[in-house]
Write an enzyme that holds these catalytic residues in place. Structure first.
Site, short mmCIF file in Angstrom:
data_model
loop_
_atom_site.label_atom_id
_atom_site.label_comp_id
_atom_site.label_asym_id
_atom_site.label_seq_id
_atom_site.Cartn_x
_atom_site.Cartn_y
_atom_site.Cartn_z
N ARG A 166 3.15 97.46 52.84
CA ARG A 166 5.23 97.51 53.29
C ARG A 166 5.99 97.47 52.22
O ARG A 166 6.69 97.28 52.48
CB ARG A 166 4.81 97.96 54.81
CG ARG A 166 3.92 98.39 56.17
CD ARG A 166 4.15 100.00 55.84
NE ARG A 166 2.90 100.17 57.38
CZ ARG A 166 1.45 100.52 56.54
NH1 ARG A 166 0.90 100.22 55.51
NH2 ARG A 166 1.04 101.12 58.01
N SER A 240 5.97 101.54 63.66
CA SER A 240 5.89 100.52 63.69
C SER A 240 7.32 99.47 62.95
O SER A 240 7.92 99.95 62.69
CB SER A 240 4.36 100.29 63.12
OG SER A 240 3.96 101.23 63.46
N GLU A 336 9.51 95.92 59.99
CA GLU A 336 9.40 97.03 58.60
C GLU A 336 9.99 97.97 58.26
O GLU A 336 10.10 98.00 57.76
CB GLU A 336 7.43 98.05 59.04
CG GLU A 336 7.06 99.03 58.76
CD GLU A 336 6.31 99.75 58.70
OE1 GLU A 336 4.92 99.08 59.02
OE2 GLU A 336 6.46 100.79 58.83
#
Ligand SMILES: Cc1cc2nc3c(=O)[nH]c(=O)nc-3n(C[C@H](O)[C@H](O)[C@H](O)COP(=O)(O)OP(=O)(O)OC[C@H]3O[C@@H](n4cnc5c(N)ncnc54)[C@H](O)[C@@H]3O)c2cc1C
Length: 340
Positions: A166, A240, A336
């Site tokens: 990520r 998420s 995130e």
């Protein structure tokens, strides 16, 4: 056309009603340059410019006192091929899932596990999107990006992008410096099926799939995602909210003494990856709601906006979650989602 005091509510999947001082869309690099040069918008401060894709990985915590420019550069093209691969170039404003479907219908393999991830092509390298055992870096070839202040197009190869879990250089080192205009992907002529992750095999079985194909894997991934994740069209969210944390093996062993059911995935670097959603659940947040901000009842990793939550309320809920996971489990969660 440049619009002023523009509501971004429909332009972010959290459904936050933030206002942009200026807003416009562009469908080519030339149009983007014209916007930057227009008298109204002219700025030498690249941090005043927010390039927007599908708005599915963003949380606006206040109004944007600058320019929000939505990337609408279109086009999907097979630009070359060699013995093993076909190279597909896509405009940053193309919808990601539509690109995946295009590749699947042309029997080009590699993206099937990344089916149904919301958002656009231009953001796919930003956080090296990933799902079901595959990451963007596995199909990435190169991208073209426009440097906001040097006003030139720069090519980035796989190694230039600094892809990690990520992560990419566009999220850190070059934050706010580039507008990604197009991405070229390298797709396999011969598929290498990846069904090892999550419930893919189980879903393939319940679909009655006898012969594995990229079409079947894509359908299995789509079904699993639809059953597990809240649809932003129904309830505001950005998938998420936190990354899955990485800890040392020693810390993992000591956590096992307190949490005997804890699940960890051994990484090649010797560390262990934990499921952030599981940790959040242990701290009692699953299904929590305060005002219109909440933690999803089925998937604790997803924070949600029940209707009229402010971005600041969602982010303060996220801080409470981070604090409680740190004090109960000794693990620090990292966001995130991009906070703007
Ligand atoms: C239900 C749901 C499920 C999700 N599942 C996953 C998943 O499985 N895996 C995963 O990795 N992600 C997932 N996400 C997150 C999200 O879909 C991805 O991160 C996606 O790539 C974001 O694309 P976007 O176009 O919406 O980006 P945006 O939210 O518009 O932008 C994200 C960031 O990139 C910047 N940006 C966008 N486009 C450009 C551009 N052209 N040039 C420069 N900067 C740009 C923005 O300024 C912002 O900082 C999920 C989100 C939701 C809502």
């Amino acid at each position: 056309m440049i619009q002023e005091s523009f509501s971004l509510k429909k332009y972010n999947t959290f459904g936050i009603n933030a206002t942009a001082k200026y807003f416009s869309t562009f469908s080519s690099i030339a149009e983007f340059e014209e916007l930057l040069a227009s008298k109204k918008l002219i700025t030498h401060n690249s941090s005043l410019i927010t390039v927007l894709g599908g708005g599915s990985n963003i949380l606006f915590i206040k109004d944007v006192d600058g320019l929000v420019l939505k990337n609408d550069i279109k086009g999907i093209e097979q630009i070359s091929e060699d013995e093993n691969y076909v190279y597909v170039k896509a405009g940053a404003g193309e919808n990601w899932h539509q690109l995946v479907l295009y590749c699947i219908s042309n029997n080009l393999a590699g993206m099937e596990n990344l089916s149904l991830i919301p958002g656009n092509v231009g953001a796919s390298p930003m956080q090296n999107i990933g799902a079901y055992g595959v990451e963007l870096k596995d199909v990435f070839y190169e991208l073209e990006a426009y440097h906001l202040t040097e006003k030139k197009v720069v090519k980035f190869s796989l190694s230039d992008c600094g892809f990690d879990y990520r992560e990419s250089v566009f999220k850190r080192k070059f934050k706010d410096q580039f507008m990604i205009a197009s991405v070229t992907y390298r797709l396999n002529k011969k598929p290498h099926f990846n069904t090892s992750y999550g419930a893919i095999n189980q879903e393939l079985e319940s679909l009655g799939v006898r012969e594995l194909s990229i079409q079947a894997i894509s359908q299995a991934v789509i079904n699993i995602r639809r059953s597990k994740l809240p649809d932003p069209a129904v309830i505001g969210n950005a998938g998420s909210f936190f990354k899955n944390p990485e800890i040392s093996t020693a810390q993992f062993e000591s956590l096992k003494n307190s949490f005997e059911n804890i699940v960890g995935y051994a990484l090649e670097n010797g560390n262990v990856k934990l499921a952030a959603g599981w940790l959040i659940e242990q701290c009692g947040w699953k299904g929590y709601r305060k005002g219109d901000a909440g933690c999803h009842a089925k998937q604790a990793l997803v924070l949600i906006n029940y209707g009229n939550a402010k971005g600041s309320e969602i982010v303060s809920l996220s801080s409470e979650i981070i604090d409680s996971v740190r004090s109960k489990c000794g693990v620090t969660l990292e966001k995130e989602v991009n906070i703007i």
